[in-house]
Scaffold this motif. Structure first.
Motif, PDB file in Angstrom:
ATOM      1  N   TYR A 241     -13.347  -3.070  85.085  1.00 43.59           N
ATOM      2  CA  TYR A 241     -12.479  -3.915  85.776  1.00 43.59           C
ATOM      3  C   TYR A 241     -12.283  -3.697  87.269  1.00 43.59           C
ATOM      4  CZ  TYR A 241     -11.105  -5.174  81.135  1.00 43.59           C
ATOM      5  OH  TYR A 241     -11.205  -5.611  79.704  1.00 43.59           O
ATOM      6  N   GLY A 242     -12.057  -4.689  88.106  1.00 42.46           N
ATOM      7  CA  GLY A 242     -11.873  -4.805  89.622  1.00 42.46           C
ATOM      8  C   GLY A 242     -10.598  -4.124  89.861  1.00 42.46           C
ATOM      9  N   TRP A 243     -10.286  -3.815  91.073  1.00 41.14           N
ATOM     10  CA  TRP A 243      -9.202  -3.044  91.476  1.00 41.14           C
ATOM     11  C   TRP A 243      -8.131  -4.198  91.427  1.00 41.14           C
ATOM     12  CZ3 TRP A 243      -6.204  -3.610  96.076  1.00 41.14           C
ATOM     13  CH2 TRP A 243      -5.363  -2.734  96.335  1.00 41.14           C
ATOM     14  N   GLN A 244      -6.818  -4.022  91.015  1.00 42.09           N
ATOM     15  CA  GLN A 244      -5.784  -4.550  90.890  1.00 42.09           C
ATOM     16  C   GLN A 244      -5.809  -5.736  89.759  1.00 42.09           C
ATOM     17  OE1 GLN A 244      -4.368  -6.143  94.402  1.00 42.09           O
ATOM     18  NE2 GLN A 244      -3.501  -4.257  95.111  1.00 42.09           N
ATOM     19  N   GLU A 245      -7.054  -5.720  89.006  1.00 41.37           N
ATOM     20  CA  GLU A 245      -7.043  -6.585  87.826  1.00 41.37           C
ATOM     21  C   GLU A 245      -6.076  -6.244  86.526  1.00 41.37           C
ATOM     22  OE1 GLU A 245     -10.966  -8.779  85.723  1.00 41.37           O
ATOM     23  OE2 GLU A 245     -11.220  -7.027  87.005  1.00 41.37           O
ATOM     24  N   GLU A 246      -5.517  -6.943  86.055  1.00 36.97           N
ATOM     25  CA  GLU A 246      -4.767  -6.677  84.850  1.00 36.97           C
ATOM     26  C   GLU A 246      -5.702  -6.327  83.667  1.00 36.97           C
ATOM     27  OE1 GLU A 246      -0.877  -7.408  82.823  1.00 36.97           O
ATOM     28  OE2 GLU A 246      -1.223  -8.293  84.870  1.00 36.97           O
ATOM     29  N   ILE A 247      -5.376  -5.407  83.211  1.00 38.02           N
ATOM     30  CA  ILE A 247      -5.974  -4.872  81.979  1.00 38.02           C
ATOM     31  C   ILE A 247      -5.152  -4.705  80.705  1.00 38.02           C
ATOM     32  CG2 ILE A 247      -7.382  -2.734  80.991  1.00 38.02           C
ATOM     33  CD1 ILE A 247      -7.833  -1.744  83.974  1.00 38.02           C
TER      34      ILE A 247
ATOM     35  N   ARG B 249     -18.731  -7.514  80.692  1.00 39.99           N
ATOM     36  CA  ARG B 249     -18.161  -6.463  80.532  1.00 39.99           C
ATOM     37  C   ARG B 249     -18.747  -5.540  79.605  1.00 39.99           C
ATOM     38  NH1 ARG B 249     -12.494  -9.184  82.109  1.00 39.99           N
ATOM     39  NH2 ARG B 249     -12.468  -8.740  84.243  1.00 39.99           N
TER      40      ARG B 249
ATOM     41  N   GLU C 148     -12.715   1.785  81.870  1.00 33.14           N
ATOM     42  CA  GLU C 148     -11.877   0.885  82.412  1.00 33.14           C
ATOM     43  C   GLU C 148     -12.307   0.743  83.990  1.00 33.14           C
ATOM     44  OE1 GLU C 148      -8.129   1.821  81.547  1.00 33.14           O
ATOM     45  OE2 GLU C 148      -8.073   0.904  79.495  1.00 33.14           O
ATOM     46  N   ASP C 149     -12.328   1.859  84.759  1.00 32.84           N
ATOM     47  CA  ASP C 149     -12.586   1.948  86.141  1.00 32.84           C
ATOM     48  C   ASP C 149     -14.071   0.912  86.181  1.00 32.84           C
ATOM     49  OD1 ASP C 149     -10.225   3.111  86.526  1.00 32.84           O
ATOM     50  OD2 ASP C 149     -11.614   4.919  86.917  1.00 32.84           O
TER      51      ASP C 149
END
Length: 75
Positions: A39-45, A13, A35-36
């Motif tokens: 992090y992957g789609w639907q990944e908790e941030i 990251r 962040e986009d």
């Protein structure tokens, strides 16, 4: 990754952040843009995840290599 001839270990990251910043030198990227990228789609941030990664990068690379711009950079 190498800096001044020395190998520096960065996480996946952290590398993604550096890559995003290097693609647009001199431009401001928002937290949500970073962040986009990292992090992957639907990944908790976590709310401060980008700041934590930037903090770690500054500790490894030096405080002056990444600049933080607060507020609206177009003002």
């Amino acid at each position: 990754m190498a800096l001044d001839g020395k190998e520096i270990a960065v996480s996946r990251r952290e590398f993604a952040i550096l890559h995003a910043l290097a693609e647009r030198p001199g431009h401001v990227l928002s937290r949500s843009q970073l962040e986009d990228r990292i992090y992957g789609w639907q990944e908790e941030i976590e709310s401060n995840a980008v700041e934590v990664h930037i903090h770690k990068l500054r500790a490894k690379l030096g405080r002056t290599r990444i600049e933080t711009v607060r507020g609206d950079p177009s003002r």
